[in-house]
Motif scaffolding. Structure first.
Motif, PDB file in Angstrom:
ATOM      1  N   LYS A 182       3.841  -2.510 -12.719  1.00 23.57           N
ATOM      2  CA  LYS A 182       3.884  -3.043 -11.359  1.00 23.57           C
ATOM      3  C   LYS A 182       4.955  -2.360 -10.516  1.00 23.57           C
ATOM      4  CE  LYS A 182       1.805  -7.577 -12.141  1.00 23.57           C
ATOM      5  NZ  LYS A 182       1.934  -9.037 -11.938  1.00 23.57           N
ATOM      6  N   GLN A 196       4.180  -0.156  -7.209  1.00 27.65           N
ATOM      7  CA  GLN A 196       4.821  -0.434  -5.917  1.00 27.65           C
ATOM      8  C   GLN A 196       5.405   0.837  -5.311  1.00 27.65           C
ATOM      9  OE1 GLN A 196       4.946  -3.479  -4.100  1.00 27.65           O
ATOM     10  NE2 GLN A 196       5.564  -1.939  -2.592  1.00 27.65           N
ATOM     11  N   ASP A 211       4.500   2.564  -1.791  1.00 26.63           N
ATOM     12  CA  ASP A 211       5.512   2.922  -0.798  1.00 26.63           C
ATOM     13  C   ASP A 211       5.368   4.382  -0.372  1.00 26.63           C
ATOM     14  OD1 ASP A 211       6.496   0.367  -1.005  1.00 26.63           O
ATOM     15  OD2 ASP A 211       8.132   0.901  -2.374  1.00 26.63           O
ATOM     16  N   TYR A 233      -5.318  -1.046  -2.766  1.00 30.49           N
ATOM     17  CA  TYR A 233      -4.855  -2.433  -2.739  1.00 30.49           C
ATOM     18  C   TYR A 233      -5.873  -3.384  -3.366  1.00 30.49           C
ATOM     19  CZ  TYR A 233      -0.588  -1.747  -0.056  1.00 30.49           C
ATOM     20  OH  TYR A 233       0.677  -1.390   0.325  1.00 30.49           O
ATOM     21  N   TYR A 291      -5.662  -3.122  -7.091  1.00 32.52           N
ATOM     22  CA  TYR A 291      -4.423  -3.713  -7.603  1.00 32.52           C
ATOM     23  C   TYR A 291      -4.546  -5.228  -7.720  1.00 32.52           C
ATOM     24  CZ  TYR A 291       0.520  -5.018  -7.880  1.00 32.52           C
ATOM     25  OH  TYR A 291       1.725  -5.563  -8.271  1.00 32.52           O
TER      26      TYR A 291
END
Length: 337
Positions: free
Chosen positions: A228, A232, A236, A280, A283
């Motif tokens: 995770k 992330q 970013d 997204y 995820y």
């Protein structure tokens, strides 16, 4: 029925010594054929990535447990190996199709009149990258799908895609020195965007190496990092690339840049948005296989769009010999991008 002429001994010897020269002396492809040959290599470079992803996502990475044979006793997959053997062996066979596409690009470039040595060299670079990646793919199998070698395998495929895209672009240009279409500051911003996009792709391979799709049903080693957290970081970096793309578009608009760079920056933004949506969704839905596969395809499309942005910032006009007479017209420069 067309009769095929018989070759003399001298012709056979010439074809054996230098087959590319032999073909080039007897065939002149049109510029459109050369462009299509280069594009076929691009398409196959993308397809080999997507099918490689299918191998991993179906757990078929060790469907053929050894290399270069499929098993110690058989060169090909056997019925006892089932679905996974077919998938893995099929992906291996696609490497030959990729080689054929690259070979066609090399032959077309070598046979074009006038001969463009730089274009032929780019074709050979593709060939050797394919050979290197084939060997690396074998190593991936022999080390049991070690995630670091899998990541290197994907990155080398991205390098192949880069060279294939440059080759395709060069088929649409001349061999004169590149002429910049934008100022130095815009070029620097574009290279910053390219570096960020390269990091995005590289970190994506770490996400893959730490994630749950190990590529085989057996216990495969994963990169020992929090999935995770690295996901992330990947997200970013994606937003950094998006921000740089938007900044580039506004700068190009402000300096009244030609339409080519503006359109390529716009295309990159649209591809990034589509890729971001897929990223997204996968995820938050626990990375379903179909979305992971689409994300891998999207990674190729993002990188293609980045390369096109870089190549659109300059042009290489086609040099045309002057036509005798006062009415000779000057040729228009080739469109970049």
């Amino acid at each position: 029925m067309v009769r095929v002429p018989k070759l003399t001994r001298a012709e056979v010897a010439q074809a054996a010594r230098n087959p590319l020269l032999y073909i080039a002396e007897r065939w002149t492809p049109s510029p459109r054929t050369v462009r299509r040959a280069a594009m076929s290599a691009v398409v196959m470079a993308v397809l080999i990535v997507v099918t490689g992803g299918a191998v991993r996502l179906t757990g078929s990475g060790l469907g053929c447990p050894t290399w270069p044979k499929c098993t110690d006793e058989s060169l090909t997959a056997t019925s006892e190996m089932g679905f996974h053997g077919v998938i893995e062996f099929g992906n291996r066979m696609l490497t030959y199709v990729l080689c054929a596409a690259v070979g066609w690009a090399i032959i077309a470039a070598r046979s074009a009149k006038p001969w463009r040595r730089s274009l032929t060299k780019l074709g050979w670079v593709q060939f050797w990258v394919v050979m290197g990646n084939a060997v690396l793919g074998g190593i991936v199998v022999l080390v049991g799908l070690n995630p670091y070698t899998v990541a290197a395998h994907f990155l080398l495929s991205t390098a192949l895609l880069t060279v294939a895209m440059v080759t395709w672009q060069r088929t649409r240009e001349g061999d004169q020195a590149p002429r910049p279409l934008v100022g130095r500051a815009v070029s620097q911003l574009t290279w910053l965007l390219t570096v960020a996009a390269g990091l995005l792709v590289a970190v994506g391979t770490v996400v893959t190496g730490a994630g749950r799709h190990a590529g085989d049903s057996s216990d495969v080693h994963r990169i020992p990092i929090d999935w995770k957290m690295i996901a992330q970081l990947h997200a970013d970096l994606a937003w950094v690339v998006v921000a740089l793309t938007v900044a580039l578009w506004f700068v190009l608009k402000a300096v009244d840049a030609p339409a080519g760079p503006l359109h390529r920056a716009r295309d990159l933004f649209l591809v990034l948005m589509a890729q971001g949506v897929i990223g997204y969704v996968q995820y938050f839905t626990d990375t379903p296989e179909i979305l992971v596969g689409l994300h891998m395809l999207g990674s190729c499309l993002v990188w293609i769009a980045v390369v096109r942005v870089v190549l659109s910032l300059r042009e290489r006009p086609v040099a045309v010999a002057a036509v005798p007479g006062p009415a000779a017209e000057q040729p228009e420069p080739a469109a970049a991008g």
